[in-house]
Write a protein that holds these residues in place. Structure first.
Motif, short mmCIF file in Angstrom:
data_model
loop_
_atom_site.label_atom_id
_atom_site.label_comp_id
_atom_site.label_asym_id
_atom_site.label_seq_id
_atom_site.Cartn_x
_atom_site.Cartn_y
_atom_site.Cartn_z
N VAL A 1 1.13 -1.01 -0.39
CA VAL A 1 -0.19 0.41 -0.25
C VAL A 1 1.02 1.44 -0.43
CG1 VAL A 1 -1.27 1.48 1.90
CG2 VAL A 1 -2.27 -0.84 1.16
N ASN A 2 2.02 1.34 0.63
CA ASN A 2 3.17 2.62 0.90
C ASN A 2 3.72 2.41 -0.32
OD1 ASN A 2 2.14 2.77 3.30
ND2 ASN A 2 3.88 2.18 4.63
N GLN A 3 3.96 1.78 -0.91
CA GLN A 3 4.39 1.28 -2.58
C GLN A 3 3.41 1.69 -4.05
OE1 GLN A 3 6.51 -1.81 -3.57
NE2 GLN A 3 8.51 -0.99 -4.66
N ASP A 4 2.18 0.88 -3.74
CA ASP A 4 1.13 0.94 -5.37
C ASP A 4 0.33 1.53 -4.50
OD1 ASP A 4 2.93 -0.86 -6.14
OD2 ASP A 4 2.65 -2.61 -6.06
N GLY A 5 0.32 2.20 -3.56
CA GLY A 5 -1.70 2.69 -3.26
C GLY A 5 -2.52 1.64 -2.84
N PHE A 6 -3.80 1.53 -3.08
CA PHE A 6 -4.74 0.94 -3.66
C PHE A 6 -4.83 -0.22 -3.92
CE2 PHE A 6 -9.40 -0.72 -4.42
CZ PHE A 6 -9.43 -0.68 -3.18
N LEU A 7 -4.18 -0.69 -5.20
CA LEU A 7 -3.85 -1.77 -5.33
C LEU A 7 -3.30 -2.55 -5.08
CD1 LEU A 7 -4.27 -3.44 -8.62
CD2 LEU A 7 -2.24 -2.47 -8.88
N GLY A 8 -2.01 -2.42 -3.46
CA GLY A 8 -1.54 -3.28 -2.97
C GLY A 8 -2.36 -3.77 -1.75
N ILE A 9 -3.37 -2.96 -1.83
CA ILE A 9 -3.99 -4.00 -0.92
C ILE A 9 -4.73 -5.74 -1.40
CG2 ILE A 9 -6.73 -4.03 0.15
CD1 ILE A 9 -6.84 -0.74 0.20
N PHE A 10 -4.75 -5.49 -3.11
CA PHE A 10 -5.00 -6.93 -3.19
C PHE A 10 -3.27 -7.44 -3.56
CE2 PHE A 10 -8.38 -3.94 -4.36
CZ PHE A 10 -8.88 -4.24 -3.21
N THR A 11 -2.43 -7.05 -3.47
CA THR A 11 -1.24 -7.76 -4.51
C THR A 11 -0.51 -8.20 -2.89
OG1 THR A 11 -0.35 -5.66 -5.17
CG2 THR A 11 -1.57 -6.86 -6.25
N GLY A 12 -0.61 -7.46 -1.95
CA GLY A 12 1.13 -6.83 -0.80
C GLY A 12 0.97 -7.95 -0.69
N GLY A 13 -0.04 -8.95 0.03
CA GLY A 13 -0.05 -9.89 0.34
C GLY A 13 0.16 -11.45 0.03
N LEU A 14 -0.40 -11.41 -1.80
CA LEU A 14 -0.35 -12.58 -1.90
C LEU A 14 1.45 -12.45 -2.33
CD1 LEU A 14 -3.19 -13.63 -4.71
CD2 LEU A 14 -2.03 -14.52 -2.56
N LYS A 15 2.14 -11.07 -2.50
CA LYS A 15 3.90 -10.96 -2.92
C LYS A 15 4.89 -11.48 -1.67
CE LYS A 15 3.40 -7.46 -6.59
NZ LYS A 15 3.78 -6.35 -6.85
N ALA A 16 4.09 -11.26 -0.85
CA ALA A 16 4.68 -11.44 0.55
C ALA A 16 5.10 -12.96 1.09
CB ALA A 16 4.00 -10.70 1.95
N CYS A 17 3.60 -14.02 0.89
CA CYS A 17 3.42 -14.72 0.85
C CYS A 17 3.38 -15.98 -0.21
CB CYS A 17 2.41 -14.90 2.05
SG CYS A 17 2.38 -14.06 3.39
N ALA A 18 4.24 -15.48 -0.99
CA ALA A 18 4.31 -15.83 -2.38
C ALA A 18 5.30 -17.79 -2.30
CB ALA A 18 4.43 -16.00 -3.78
N GLY A 19 6.23 -17.56 -1.72
CA GLY A 19 7.28 -18.67 -1.07
C GLY A 19 6.60 -19.25 0.11
#
Length: 118
Positions: A78-96
């Motif tokens: 969210v800090n980096q991408d704004g509103f779109l980060g709500i949907f992508t941040g968790g998946l990116k962080a936990c993808a591994g």
């Protein structure tokens, strides 16, 4: 000393889970989901980071650590991408972690013969 800290914190999480299984009517699945939600909540209010720094793998490996990692990933996205980060941040962080869980499940299904309990 790091091993002792990890054991004590991780063991406490396991002890709480076992007590919940033994003394309540909560199913293990509900307890596991509760652990993830608790990790997200504690991560969101800033209480889980000091615990993770203190206990290391004892706090980051259990499901509460997965929830914390989700919350941290969303906050950073969210800090980096704004509103779109709500949907992508968790998946990116936990993808591994998600990928290895899926792979381990696939591998277990190929090695063992699953069957219904009779």
């Amino acid at each position: 000393m790091d091993y002792i800290k990890a054991f004590l914190v991780g063991g406490t999480f396991c002890l709480i889970g076992q007590i919940l299984i033994d003394k309540t009517k909560l199913t293990p699945a509900r307890i596991l989901v509760s652990y993830v939600v608790i990790g997200v909540f504690l991560g969101a209010i800033g209480l889980y980071k000091p615990l993770a720094e203190f206990a290391g793998a004892g706090a980051t490996v259990p499901l509460t650590g997965f929830g914390y990692n989700l919350a941290k990933g969303v906050k950073e996205a969210v800090n980096q991408d704004g509103f779109l980060g709500i949907f992508t941040g968790g998946l990116k962080a936990c993808a591994g972690g998600i990928a290895i869980a899926v792979f381990a499940g696939l591998l277990a299904s190929l090695i063992f013969k699953p069957r219904d309990k009779a």
